[in-house]
Motif scaffolding. Structure first.
Motif, PDB file in Angstrom:
ATOM      1  N   GLN B 153     -24.331  60.970  17.384  1.00 35.68           N
ATOM      2  CA  GLN B 153     -24.888  60.219  18.675  1.00 35.68           C
ATOM      3  C   GLN B 153     -26.215  60.441  19.148  1.00 35.68           C
ATOM      4  O   GLN B 153     -26.585  59.795  20.416  1.00 35.68           O
ATOM      5  CB  GLN B 153     -23.460  59.593  19.068  1.00 35.68           C
ATOM      6  N   LYS B 159     -24.436  54.954  18.752  1.00 41.16           N
ATOM      7  CA  LYS B 159     -23.802  55.485  20.021  1.00 41.16           C
ATOM      8  C   LYS B 159     -22.987  55.903  20.515  1.00 41.16           C
ATOM      9  O   LYS B 159     -22.014  55.097  19.391  1.00 41.16           O
ATOM     10  CB  LYS B 159     -24.306  53.738  20.857  1.00 41.16           C
ATOM     11  N   SER B 160     -22.565  56.494  21.349  1.00 39.10           N
ATOM     12  CA  SER B 160     -20.721  57.063  21.409  1.00 39.10           C
ATOM     13  C   SER B 160     -20.320  56.141  22.221  1.00 39.10           C
ATOM     14  O   SER B 160     -20.743  55.057  22.704  1.00 39.10           O
ATOM     15  CB  SER B 160     -21.375  58.224  21.717  1.00 39.10           C
ATOM     16  N   GLU B 604     -35.678  50.910  17.845  1.00 39.75           N
ATOM     17  CA  GLU B 604     -35.642  52.815  18.008  1.00 39.75           C
ATOM     18  C   GLU B 604     -36.646  53.210  17.809  1.00 39.75           C
ATOM     19  O   GLU B 604     -37.697  53.161  17.061  1.00 39.75           O
ATOM     20  CB  GLU B 604     -34.568  52.988  17.038  1.00 39.75           C
ATOM     21  N   THR B 621     -33.607  54.163  22.900  1.00 33.39           N
ATOM     22  CA  THR B 621     -33.281  52.964  22.193  1.00 33.39           C
ATOM     23  C   THR B 621     -33.157  52.366  22.993  1.00 33.39           C
ATOM     24  O   THR B 621     -33.169  51.992  23.988  1.00 33.39           O
ATOM     25  CB  THR B 621     -31.449  53.228  20.852  1.00 33.39           C
ATOM     26  N   GLN B 642     -20.299  46.954  23.477  1.00 29.11           N
ATOM     27  CA  GLN B 642     -20.894  48.333  23.887  1.00 29.11           C
ATOM     28  C   GLN B 642     -22.830  48.172  23.715  1.00 29.11           C
ATOM     29  O   GLN B 642     -23.449  48.648  23.295  1.00 29.11           O
ATOM     30  CB  GLN B 642     -20.761  48.923  21.828  1.00 29.11           C
ATOM     31  N   ARG B 644     -25.679  47.909  25.165  1.00 22.87           N
ATOM     32  CA  ARG B 644     -26.488  49.182  26.024  1.00 22.87           C
ATOM     33  C   ARG B 644     -27.767  48.794  25.856  1.00 22.87           C
ATOM     34  O   ARG B 644     -28.512  49.189  24.978  1.00 22.87           O
ATOM     35  CB  ARG B 644     -26.360  50.345  25.415  1.00 22.87           C
ATOM     36  N   ASP B 647     -30.875  53.888  26.048  1.00 23.92           N
ATOM     37  CA  ASP B 647     -29.870  54.924  25.562  1.00 23.92           C
ATOM     38  C   ASP B 647     -31.064  56.335  25.257  1.00 23.92           C
ATOM     39  O   ASP B 647     -31.954  55.838  24.261  1.00 23.92           O
ATOM     40  CB  ASP B 647     -28.955  54.499  24.313  1.00 23.92           C
ATOM     41  N   SER B 649     -31.855  60.120  24.157  1.00 27.11           N
ATOM     42  CA  SER B 649     -31.520  61.758  23.853  1.00 27.11           C
ATOM     43  C   SER B 649     -32.497  62.302  23.834  1.00 27.11           C
ATOM     44  O   SER B 649     -33.795  62.476  22.593  1.00 27.11           O
ATOM     45  CB  SER B 649     -30.550  61.408  22.597  1.00 27.11           C
ATOM     46  N   TYR B 669     -27.222  57.156  29.365  1.00 27.95           N
ATOM     47  CA  TYR B 669     -27.722  55.357  28.374  1.00 27.95           C
ATOM     48  C   TYR B 669     -26.996  54.625  29.719  1.00 27.95           C
ATOM     49  O   TYR B 669     -26.152  55.275  30.696  1.00 27.95           O
ATOM     50  CB  TYR B 669     -26.667  55.575  27.219  1.00 27.95           C
TER      51      TYR B 669
END
Lengths: 260, 771
Positions: B153, B159-160, B604, B621, B642, B644, B647, B649, B669
């Motif tokens: 994730q 994604k979480s 991405e 993303t 979901q 989004r 996102d 990280s 996110y």
């Protein structure tokens, strides 16, 4: 038996990691125009058989009390052509004891507010299932649960809505039962209610209503709102209105006092 | 349709005819010398001919065709010493390779002198990622439980579901659209403890690969991703014990030879003990809350050509508050037989059992009531991999699965209570596939294939027909041997890379996926009580078509990897509940469903530093996921839960010294799309809410920093150990878990939005050992 996973998830989540924390936040809701909300009921209770409450909806951040709608013309009629014009006994509350609901009969509601007409029909269930008694059983971690005891007749299609009153206070919980899971037999399902607790001396009063499927669906959807990931507005059975319901149902009440 | 397959096969088989001069085959298995584990994805090549290079398959097997004469076989795998072996080729040769780990005595010596893996640039596969199971132990995680799903994730496109959710959302897909395979067996619920952990014990895992797009044809059955997890085989050289003591759970892992060089076993177990602490607290002494899981595996090499594997997984969760309890668990078993039929043909036969069950129990004075649900799959797979010549690697096979879905069956210990029983549903999901990995002598590599899948909903019960309002208008009984409905679907798959130079490439991918088992969920997070249903007369198979394009570039001798991928996914026959659907013990659940379409698209980007004292990555993303279902939001497109927009990280691991390594992970996110009320009204004296649109609002943005440190104790030949410290949500951000509405206590006319946050500043210590 309606107990959502989420209601036990949150306390459990808190259990194993310290406590979860809550705070009040600001939400900026979109503008919404005010809607007429009609709650119409006709019952087999000879003392107060009919009542129609008319109010208005508010925006989410509106901090007024819900405006009552006065001066409406409210008429309930039956199949035989008997019609009864309800009187406004309190602002927004229209009542009469002229027509008393009968099993299996269909009633018509006609409401006129500001020259706009709203109409609905509702049929009272064919059988009246009486509430025999209420019992107290043990619930979660020392709490008590109220179980209504009644005998569901064999054959699918019985729907029940119950109201719980402790002393003078009504529980906000919606207690709905159907016979999809257990058809026929004695009810053993308790009324799960997390907001109430009982003490010795408390008077517990349960009112049971046999309702039809439309009305059951209305309250079921209303109850789902707090648990569903995609909450929705309950289906309104009043033509011309977006909010509200008209229900012909039976009533049966029992009361006990907690002794220990 | 069969014609297409035929043409494909002919295309592949025709190629050898074009080849000249006598050729012989070198084949064999690549293993790790230290523990005998077979090595997946090792590159086997011929020094004298740069064109010849293949990868070992999932069982470590390789096969090369080489001109007769002398040549040098080269075997490489990142982190292992390169092996060069001269071969005089006059007939077909079998050569098994044992590789040794690189011996890095000084950390400073990790300089990029040798060639690093450039797999990511050259491989034909788009939208896929391999997770280094060893590496994940350094990334800080919640409560010190290293977790492959939580680590995935942290990469773009995966994604979480937020705090307290092991749900995984890949490229806009829903939580149920991931095919999670553990040694080929599908795992239906990959979460432990209400989603705080995933069911996979990293100690027992060998290889983790996720496919987000352009899935190879051997995989099928879910729309958005394939997570292929392979368990370790166990050390066939010596006995090993490793384990870890954590705050929430402990792990123990034992492996060793059944017979040296011939066979090995592995047993890995985990159990949480939060419930032991709960017993001490008077408020929660009735609360049950624990999970355990057990991974078992054994393999035995019957002879040089045949090997059998038996693997199993058992996991169970139990939780409960006094009279109310929920148990759930997965069990999978896989029996496999690898056979090297000849130097070019490799066969694998698998018998797989998957079982997922959950049970809700309610004990009250009048009797104990149990509600049991189950999914059971019997699964047979036969796959052949065939290397006709070096440039082609062909896979073909068949797969037959029999599903039994048992929806909430209610029983009571009290004989006077008789419950209406929901019907079990049976179905067959049969597939045949063929694919070819073709490395042209030019810059192009293509992996193309076809998968044909036939789903049959079988009889054995009543099946209903519904009107457009969802009312059942007709019921018809089908006996067990009758097919209620058949769906035949062809799934083309393509993935190709075009190398621009030795350090960069373009890739494209296309995949059609079909899904016949659907999870119907109405809760915000995934819960074990969510309902699985299969395709039927009313529920059509979900179909997705995904196109993806990517650019891949490596810098500084493959030390840095950069990738940018875009995708567009079109989804048909997506399912959602009607407003106010009644989902409890409902025999006519299909009447409560609405069907529509979905679309997801995004970009991405990832920059990764793979080696050196400092390594890590930045992933970003940008995406959109929408649905259009008649009957919801005036039939207009709306954001899926979901969905989004952003996102991000950032993951960094820094080796301070030989003894200390520190790490950090930061995520940010956009909040999920949610339904909030816009207005309110009163019913029977209680305030109720008025909704205007589904998913029209947003949760607040989520962000969090986790930090960790690992302290390696002195390592001896016999014993090694380390301490792992981590702090989850280090700056204590209150991330919204739920937002609910209530009336202010002092003034009931005022409505308040209340945000509940779960985890802030969660420290953990884990002790890991191995001897």
């Amino acid at each position: 038996m309606k107990l959502s996973f989420k209601t036990i998830l949150l306390p459990l989540a808190g259990v194993f990691i310290l406590a979860s924390c809550e705070k009040v936040i600001d939400i900026d809701p979109r503008y919404i125009s005010s809607e007429i909300m009609i709650e119409g009921e006709i019952t087999d209770d000879s003392i107060a058989p009919t009542s129609v409450k008319i109010s208005q909806s508010l925006g989410l951040n509106d901090s007024r009390s819900f405006p009552e709608v006065s001066g409406a013309i409210v008429v309930i009629s039956d199949e035989s052509g008997v019609s009864d014009t309800l009187k406004e006994s309190k602002p927004g509350l229209y009542t009469s004891n002229h027509i008393v609901g009968r099993l299996g009969a269909t009633y018509k509601l006609n409401v006129i507010v500001d020259n706009k007409t709203y109409t609905a029909t509702s049929t009272m269930p064919n059988t009246k299932v009486p509430l025999d008694t209420i019992t107290l059983t043990n619930g979660f971690s020392g709490s008590k649960l109220v179980t209504p005891i009644f005998v569901d007749p064999v054959g699918l299609g019985n729907f029940y809505r119950l109201k719980l009153q402790i002393n003078d206070k009504f529980s906000e919980g919606l207690f709905l039962f159907d016979d999809k899971v257990v058809d026929g037999g004695v009810n053993q399902r308790p009324m799960f209610d997390q907001s109430t607790s009982f003490e010795a001396g408390d008077k517990i009063r349960v009112k049971m209503m046999c309702i039809n499927e439309d009305v059951y669906q209305y309250f079921y959807t209303l109850d789902e709102q707090s648990q569903s990931g995609s909450p929705a507005n309950p289906p309104c059975n009043i033509q011309g209105a977006k909010l509200g319901y008209f229900s012909a149902h039976t009533v049966s009440e029992k009361e006990i006092q907690i002794t220990e | 349709m069969y014609k297409i397959i035929k043409i494909l096969l002919v295309m592949v088989l025709i190629n050898p005819v074009l080849a000249q001069s006598p050729k012989f085959t070198i084949s064999g298995t690549v293993k790790d010398k230290k523990n005998g584990e077979t090595m997946i994805g090792s590159i086997v090549s011929i020094k004298e001919n740069a064109d010849i290079a293949v990868e070992t398959n999932e069982y470590g097997f390789y096969s090369l065709s080489v001109d007769s004469g002398s040549c040098t076989l080269v075997v490489q795998n990142e982190g292992y010493e390169k092996i060069e072996h001269p071969i005089m080729l006059q007939k077909n040769v079998t050569y098994d390779v044992a590789m040794e780990e690189e011996n890095l005595t000084e950390l400073e010596n990790v300089v990029m002198t040798e060639e690093k893996d450039d797999h990511n640039v050259k491989d034909a596969q788009v939208g896929s990622m391999k997770l280094d199971v060893k590496e994940i132990s350094k990334i800080p995680v919640f409560l010190g439980e290293k977790d492959i799903i939580k680590t995935l994730q942290l990469t773009p496109g995966v994604k979480s579901g937020g705090d307290g959710s092991a749900g995984m959302y890949v490229r806009g897909g829903a939580g149920d659209q991931n095919l999670i395979l553990l040694d080929e067996a599908p795992v239906y619920n990959a979460s432990h403890l209400l989603g705080f952990f995933s069911t996979f014990n990293s100690d027992a895992l060998k290889d983790v690969t996720i496919y987000k797009g352009g899935m190879p044809a051997q995989y099928g059955g879910r729309l958005s991703s394939v997570l292929d997890i392979k368990m370790k085989e166990g050390n066939n050289q010596k006995y090993n014990v490793s384990g870890g003591l954590g705050m929430i759970s402990s792990r123990l892992n034992v492996e060793g030879p059944i017979k040296k060089d011939k066979g090995s076993f592995l047993i890995a177990g985990r159990r949480s003990y939060a419930d032991l602490f709960l017993k001490l607290s008077p408020t929660f002494k009735d609360t049950k809350l624990f999970f355990y899981d057990l991974n078992l595996k054994a393999n035995y090499q019957i002879n040089s050509k045949n090997r059998v594997y038996l693997s199993g997984y058992f996991g169970q969760d139990k939780l409960g508050i006094s009279t109310f309890g929920i148990n759930w668990g997965n069990a999978t078993g896989t029996l496999r037989w690898n056979s090297i039929i000849n130097s070019k043909l490799f066969s694998n036969t698998s018998f797989i059992l998957s079982n997922y069950n959950y049970k809700i129990s309610i004990n009250n004075s009048t009797g104990d009531i149990d509600i049991k649900s189950k999914i059971r799959d019997y699964n047979f797979k036969q796959e052949f991999s065939y290397s006709p010549i070096n440039k082609h690697f062909v896979r073909f096979g068949v797969n037959a699965i029999h599903h039994t879905l048992t929806p909430g069956q209610i029983t009571s210990s009290n004989a006077s209570q008789v419950f209406v029983q929901l019907q079990e549903r049976y179905s067959w999901e049969n597939a045949a596939y063929v694919s070819d990995e073709w490395k042209t002598s030019g810059r192009l590599r293509v992996n193309y294939g076809l998968r044909l899948v036939n789903f049959s909903a079988m009889g054995g019960g009543n099946f209903y027909t519904y009107d457009n309002k969802g009312k059942a208008i007709d019921a018809r009984y089908y006996s067990g041997d009758k097919v209620v409905k058949n769906y035949l679907n062809l799934e083309p798959r393509l993935s190709a890379s075009y190398t621009l130079s030795s350090t960069n490439s373009f890739k494209v991918g296309y995949a059609r996926n079909v899904q016949n088992l659907h999870l119907i969920s109405n809760s915000v997070s995934t819960s074990p009580t969510d309902l699985w249903i299969s395709s039927s007369k009313n529920v059509k198979p979900e179909i997705s078509d995904q196109v993806s394009i990517g650019y891949f570039q490596n810098f500084k001798n493959n030390e840095y990897e950069f990738s940018a991928e875009t995708y567009y996914k079109d989804m048909q026959n997506q399912i959602d509940y009607r407003d106010g659907a009644n989902t409890t013990a409902n025999d006519k659940i299909e009447g409560e469903l609405l069907f529509g379409k979905g679309r997801a698209y995004g970009l991405e980007v990832m920059l990764k530093k793979k080696s050196g004292r400092f390594n890590g990555w930045i992933g970003y993303t940008l995406s959109r996921t929408e649905k259009q279902i008649d009957g919801i939001n005036n039939n207009e497109w709306y954001a899926a839960r979901q969905d989004r927009t952003h996102d991000i990280s950032v993951v960094g691991i820094f080796d301070l010294s030989k003894k200390w390594s520190i790490s950090g992970a930061w995520v940010y996110y956009t909040g999920n799309a949610v339904t909030f009320p816009t207005g309110k009204y009163t019913v029977d004296g209680t305030t109720r809410y008025l909704y205007t649109e589904r998913n029209g609002y947003r949760m607040p943005a989520y962000h969090r920093l986790d930090i960790g440190a690992t302290w390696y104790r002195k390592k001896t030949e016999k014993f090694e150990s380390s301490w792992n410290f981590s702090l989850y949500n280090a700056y204590g951000r209150q991330n919204a878990y739920t937002i609910s509405f209530r009336q202010n206590e002092d003034n009931p006319n005022v409505t308040e939005a209340v945000q509940t946050a779960l985890f802030r500043f969660i420290p953990s210590i884990t002790y890991n050992f191995k001897f």
